[in-house]
Every structure is written in C-alpha cells, then in structure tokens.
Write an enzyme that holds these catalytic residues in place. Structure first.
Site, PDB file in Angstrom:
ATOM      1  N   LYS A 237      -9.201  -2.625   2.024  1.00 28.33           N
ATOM      2  CA  LYS A 237      -8.965  -1.386   2.772  1.00 28.33           C
ATOM      3  C   LYS A 237      -9.857  -0.250   2.267  1.00 28.33           C
ATOM      4  CE  LYS A 237      -5.608  -3.344   5.039  1.00 28.33           C
ATOM      5  NZ  LYS A 237      -5.811  -3.711   6.452  1.00 28.33           N
TER       6      LYS A 237
ATOM      7  N   CYS B  88       1.789  -6.522  13.150  1.00 27.39           N
ATOM      8  CA  CYS B  88       1.955  -6.606  14.616  1.00 27.39           C
ATOM      9  C   CYS B  88       1.355  -7.905  15.144  1.00 27.39           C
ATOM     10  CB  CYS B  88       1.291  -5.423  15.301  1.00 27.39           C
ATOM     11  SG  CYS B  88       2.225  -3.897  15.176  1.00 27.39           S
TER      12      CYS B  88
ATOM     13  N   ARG C 195       0.861  -1.175   0.000  1.00 26.78           N
ATOM     14  CA  ARG C 195       0.000   0.000   0.000  1.00 26.78           C
ATOM     15  C   ARG C 195       0.901   1.229   0.000  1.00 26.78           C
ATOM     16  NH1 ARG C 195      -1.719   1.039   4.428  1.00 26.78           N
ATOM     17  NH2 ARG C 195      -1.027  -0.661   5.745  1.00 26.78           N
TER      18      ARG C 195
ATOM     19  N   SER D 265      -0.561  -2.868  10.978  1.00 23.66           N
ATOM     20  CA  SER D 265      -0.079  -3.916  10.081  1.00 23.66           C
ATOM     21  C   SER D 265       1.205  -4.534  10.635  1.00 23.66           C
ATOM     22  CB  SER D 265       0.209  -3.327   8.700  1.00 23.66           C
ATOM     23  OG  SER D 265      -0.857  -2.524   8.285  1.00 23.66           O
TER      24      SER D 265
ATOM     25  N   HIS E 299     -10.252  -1.841  11.836  1.00 20.53           N
ATOM     26  CA  HIS E 299      -9.075  -2.623  11.428  1.00 20.53           C
ATOM     27  C   HIS E 299      -8.761  -3.609  12.560  1.00 20.53           C
ATOM     28  CE1 HIS E 299      -4.580  -2.498  10.036  1.00 20.53           C
ATOM     29  NE2 HIS E 299      -5.239  -3.457   9.425  1.00 20.53           N
TER      30      HIS E 299
ATOM     31  N   ARG F 196       3.196 -11.740   0.410  1.00 24.80           N
ATOM     32  CA  ARG F 196       1.866 -12.078   0.933  1.00 24.80           C
ATOM     33  C   ARG F 196       1.403 -13.458   0.498  1.00 24.80           C
ATOM     34  NH1 ARG F 196      -0.981  -8.095   4.177  1.00 24.80           N
ATOM     35  NH2 ARG F 196       0.398  -6.298   4.152  1.00 24.80           N
TER      36      ARG F 196
ATOM     37  N   TYR G  66      -1.272  -3.989  -6.698  1.00 21.31           N
ATOM     38  CA  TYR G  66      -0.896  -4.717  -5.484  1.00 21.31           C
ATOM     39  C   TYR G  66      -1.922  -4.601  -4.357  1.00 21.31           C
ATOM     40  CZ  TYR G  66       2.336  -7.101  -2.407  1.00 21.31           C
ATOM     41  OH  TYR G  66       2.924  -8.040  -1.598  1.00 21.31           O
TER      42      TYR G  66
ATOM     43  N   ASP H  84      -8.407  -9.175   9.950  1.00 16.13           N
ATOM     44  CA  ASP H  84      -8.043  -7.833   9.496  1.00 16.13           C
ATOM     45  C   ASP H  84      -9.150  -6.795   9.639  1.00 16.13           C
ATOM     46  OD1 ASP H  84      -5.995  -6.176   8.358  1.00 16.13           O
ATOM     47  OD2 ASP H  84      -7.057  -6.192   6.455  1.00 16.13           O
TER      48      ASP H  84
HETATM   49  C1  OXD Z   1      -2.404  -4.053   6.124  1.00 18.28           C
HETATM   50  C2  OXD Z   1      -2.982  -5.273   5.557  1.00 18.28           C
HETATM   51  O1  OXD Z   1      -1.461  -3.512   5.545  1.00 18.28           O
HETATM   52  O2  OXD Z   1      -3.826  -5.872   6.209  1.00 18.28           O
HETATM   53  O3  OXD Z   1      -2.901  -3.619   7.170  1.00 18.28           O
HETATM   54  O4  OXD Z   1      -2.615  -5.646   4.433  1.00 18.28           O
HETATM   55 MN    MN Z   2      -4.526  -4.744   7.847  1.00 19.98          MN
END
Ligand code: OXD
Ligand code: MN
Length: 578
Positions: free
Chosen positions: A201, A245, A51, A243, A221, A360, A192, A268
């Site tokens: 998102k 974590c 992102r 993200s 989130h 990913r 991507y 997520d």
């Molecule tokens: C993020 C994801 O970047 O879930 O938070 O991909």
């Molecule tokens: Mn996320």
C-alpha cells in the site's frame, strides 16, 4: 539511528526464507501447519491486526497537497517525532536490508524500493509479495533510483530481556508515514500487513500514485483479470473495489458460462501507462496475494483454496486439533474445538470468531492455478474495461455503464461501500470511497480526479469503457439477489458485448443498463422479480444519494475539477427528469 544488533542483506533466496522461518519456528513466533507442507501460522498482537487509517499520514509541505481525505502532519515535525522513536529502536534485533522490485525487474513500469526492517515476518512476506534480493541490487547498479522505505516494529530488546511473540509499539506510537515530495516511506510500530510490507500500500499505491500523477500514469487499487470468450477473443478488465468486497474472488473467477475462461493477473494493485499503441496497459506490480482468509472456501474461491495447500503464510487464523488452519466459512463442518487466533480455546459457543475477521493468507502467484502464464511480461496487458463498485445492499443496481469517460470518472469519484457495523442489527453505514482509493491516494483526491480526467483526454477513442457494478444488492427479506462468484461472468460478458457493439442498452439516470434479455442468464434460475429489483433505479432513493455525493464533493473546494461538478449537475438534471 536504529542501532541494530546486526545487519543482514537479503539475497532473496529460498535458503534465506527457510532459514528465517526456521528461526521463527524455534522462537515460537511461527507455528508450522502440519496439514500444509511448508506453511506457517503467525498470531499478531491484538493491537496490531490491520492497517490503521488513523495512524497513516501523508506529510507534504502544504496540507492542501495531502487534501481532506488524508491525515496530514508537517514533514519537519513528523520527522522529529519519528526520529525520536527510531533512536535505538532496533537494539538487540537484526536489521534486514530488503532490496525489492515492484513490477518485473527491468520493466519500463517497474519501481525499485529498499526496505530496512527489523521484522523477519516482513522479510518472508516480502519474498512472496515482491521480487526481492541480489538481482534487484544488480538492476539498481551504483546510480539507479530507489524508494527508501524505513520500517521498525518499534520494540528494542535490552540485553537479557525476554521477547514477546509479536513485538510492536502501542497504538499511539504507531506511524505509517509517507513523504511523497521525497518519495520516502517511514513506518514505525506495526508489524502487520500493509503497515509492514512497505512495497504494497505504501509504495505501490500512496507513493506510486503521486509519482504517477507527475509522470502521467495511474497507480490504482484494482484487480486485473483476463477474460477469454468461446471464440478466443481476449478482454482485459481492471476493477477498483474497497477492501473485502471480493476483489480476490473476482480476480480468480471461474466463469460458469460454457466456453468462457478467465485468468488472474492481480488481485489488489494495478499500474497503468499509455503505451505507444495509444492504449492503457496494465501490470500487477506484486508477485503474490495477501488475501482475507475468512469467507475463502472451495465453494467461494476454489482457485485460492487450492493455492493455499502448501508454501503459504497464515496470519491470525485459527488452528484445528489436527494441525490445520481454520477460519469462518472455510469448507466442512465447524469443529467442536479450535485454538483461536489469540491462542485460546474456542468452541462453537464462543462469542467471538475463531479467526480474526482480517486474518490473512500470503501465497505466491506461481501457485495460483488461474494465473496468466506470462505474469513476468514487462509490457503488461491492454485494458478494455474498467470497473468501479462497492458493497451496497440497497439502491445500487447490478450493473450500469458510464455514458462517456468524464461520467465514468464521476462514477469512480462517487463510489461508495458499506462497512457492516460490528453490532448486529445496526444499519450498515455507507462510506464514499472514491476509486477504492480513499485510504491509498498519495495526494489531494480532488487533483486525483483531475488526473483521471486528463488521462481520458490523452486516451481519446482508445480509452477503456467504464462500468459500475454491485454484486451485493439484497431483497426486502435480506436475501442476496444475485448469486455472485462464478456467475459474475454473465455481467462481464454483457460488458464485452458492449465493447464489441453487439448489444444495446437502456438509458437511466445512473447510466446505460442492459436491455431486457441482453444479460445471459441461461441455466440460471433467477426469479423475474429478483432480476427486476437487481436492475431497479429508484429516483427518490437516488435524490438522497445525490445530496450525499454533493456534500462529499464539497470538501474538495477549488480542487474539485469543474468537469466533475458538471457531471454532478448533469446527474441531478437526469434525476429531475426521471
Ligand atoms: C486492503 C488490502 O486492505 O488489500 O485493501 O489488504
Ligand atoms: Mn487492497
């Protein structure tokens, strides 16, 4: 406007997925993974690996409605710029029309979107991550409401022009744009992840959070987890972490405490609404996982490791000579030779990681062994516990509980996390990431805090309890103090005991912390000094944190709710007394 070579209406069938994948294998875009049935590797352009917050826009009539944490451009200007880019952008390519539902089709919590895209990779990922196809169109009927999502990789093909393996536009032409006043998404130039899978998102967080504010619910989130005690009592937990974590690991938790079990609901995104019983009910609007691969192993996340044995999409992972995917910290010895994510030869002497750090996997929830059976349940689950947190190697203790809802909102609003610097030995930088929503909030973050306070007023005595956790505290020797992963169930158990009124707590300036002996550490050999450090609150360190939070809050000006300002002052007074 886009002038595609042809148009394909996605029906969402398995046959459609297989056909698109086969075509991408044929063109060299997808690499079949010999060791994992029906699994494929994609390698993106090195400019298109994550992102891009700097190219993500929230376009409202007044800049104040986007607030200080979002990039703002006037909608008329942005549309003009992007329309110019979209003109003829799909020449020589197929335009896919992807009707999709976030949430079970027909659920009172679900939202329908229609994405137009020129990326077959996006279509296949959307098949896994959302409910795609004809049944969505049927639910929509002729007069249903949907969120229009326009996506182009921004790389038209002239007749006879040779295509590259991952076409996209240069960084300065990439735009991930949101028009929340029209419930509209325009994304250009990137293929991507969150830039291209617009249900994730863009729709489920940025646009949905702005709809949720208007309609009186929450789009967050957050992971969603069901914990079941040895007595069979069920607790539902939703947790917001930035993200990378450990949300996916926590969502797929294997509790180490005897008799406790856990089930995965989502890793997520969490949509929560107050239902007629007065409680906050949550659904995961997605149907799959788009997780960070590096660090995922049988040791760190056995459920994910098993989930990825077949029917998975991998992006920017490395490839072994035996034809399997590989990434840093996967199980087993490091191979002597790999093909890295850029398709170059790699050996352990190479300076760069073999897999991109944001590599990913995409896999459907039905392949997740710990997923709840009723993941299609349109009603969702009642939330008992809300978690906030981040990655902090110092200062922040393992766990504390908010004194009350407003204090919990303060904890969410002041949440912080470290982004480890790319350069070794550089001090980790702390960034405030309120509710882990900094990159995802679809309106002024100050108004978002107010919305959370108002949700608490409506929930009253039925509000979930709020806790803050930090699994990542380190000792002065740089060692992790807490084992993490499955052992995190011990901390969650303490929360469950708090909910049931079974244990007391110690009052500290930060919040309520476990009394000695109340954290179940049976069978775990953790040195008493480590435990002491894990739960230590250093008032001097927190005075510095206080000033940082004050500066952070200041940017919201008149949008910062007075009640949050009051929480900040109450925190200062508690620190003074400490
Ligand atoms: C993020 C994801 O970047 O879930 O938070 O991909
Ligand atoms: Mn996320």
């Amino acid at each position: 406007m886009c002038r595609p070579g042809q148009i394909h209406w996605c029906d969402g069938s398995r046959e459609e997925y297989d056909r698109l994948m086969a075509a991408m294998v044929q063109s060299g875009t997808a690499v079949p993974i010999a060791r994992r049935p029906n699994s494929f590797l994609f390698r993106s352009d090195p400019s298109d690996v994550a992102r891009i917050e700097a190219r993500t826009y929230l376009s409202t009539i007044y800049p104040e409605d986007a607030g200080p944490t979002n990039n703002w451009i006037d909608p008329a200007e942005l549309k003009k710029t992007m329309t110019r880019l979209y003109e003829g952008c799909m020449k020589g390519r197929t335009m896919y029309v992807i009707p999709f539902s976030m949430g079970p089709i027909g659920s009172p919590l679900a939202k329908i979107g229609v994405q137009i895209s020129d990326s077959a990779y996006a279509v296949c990922n959307m098949h896994i991550m959302t409910r795609v196809g004809t049944r969505v169109l049927e639910a929509l009927g002729t007069d249903g409401e949907f969120i229009p999502c326009l996506h182009s990789i921004g790389a038209p093909l002239e007749p006879g022009q040779h295509d590259v393996h991952w076409p996209c536009a240069p960084i300065e032409d990439k735009y991930i744009s949101h028009f929340p006043e029209e419930n509209l998404i325009w994304s250009y130039g990137s293929g991507y992840g969150g830039n291209a899978l617009l249900g994730k998102k863009c729709l489920s967080l940025r646009i949905a959070s702005s709809i949720a504010r208007r309609e009186g619910w929450l789009a967050e989130h957050m992971l969603i987890l069901r914990l079941v005690s040895p007595e069979g009592r069920t607790y539902h937990i939703a947790g917001a972490f930035p993200s990378a974590c450990g949300k996916t690991n926590l969502a797929m938790l294997r509790p180490t405490l005897p008799g406790w079990t856990a089930e995965t609901i989502g890793d997520d995104i969490c949509w929560m609404k107050i239902r007629p019983d007065g409680r906050l009910h949550a659904i995961n609007p997605e149907t799959g996982f788009f997780g960070v691969a590096p660090g995922t192993s049988r040791a760190s996340n056995p459920v994910a490791a098993e989930m990825l044995k077949e029917n998975a999409i991998f992006t920017n992972c490395a490839l072994t000579d035996e034809g399997d995917v590989w990434w840093e910290e996967i199980d087993g010895p490091v191979p002597q030779h790999l093909t890295d994510w850029k398709a170059w030869d790699w050996s352990p002497d190479s300076d760069e990681p073999a897999a991109h750090p944001n590599a990913r996997f995409t896999a459907h929830i039905r392949q997740c062994r710990s997923a709840i059976k009723d993941w299609e349940d349109p009603e969702g689950v009642p939330i008992d516990i809300l978690l906030f947190g981040g990655r902090r190697s110092a200062a922040v203790p393992l766990v504390f509980e908010a004194f009350h809802w407003d204090h919990g909102v303060f904890l969410g609003a002041s949440a912080s996390s470290e982004s480890t610097a790319a350069i070794l030995d550089q001090v980790a930088r702390v960034r405030r990431d309120p509710f882990a929503m900094k990159p995802f909030c679809g309106y002024n973050m100050g108004d978002y805090f107010r919305h959370w306070l108002e949700m608490g007023d409506r929930l009253g005595g039925k509000a979930p309890r709020i806790f803050y956790v930090n699994w990542f505290r380190k000792g002065s020797d740089g060692r992790w103090l807490w084992p993490g992963f499955g052992e995190n169930c011990r901390v969650l158990k303490w929360m469950c005991d708090r909910v049931d009124g079974k244990v007391g707590a110690v009052e500290t300036p930060l919040g309520l912390m476990p009394s000695e002996g109340d954290l179940d550490l049976s069978g775990l050999s953790i040195p008493p000094a480590d435990l002491e450090e894990l739960l230590r609150v250093d008032p001097d360190v927190w005075k510095a944190e206080y000033f940082d939070i004050e500066v952070f809050f200041d940017q919201f000006g008149s949008h910062l709710p007075n009640r949050l300002d009051a929480e900040l002052k109450a925190f200062r007074d508690r620190l003074r007394r400490a």
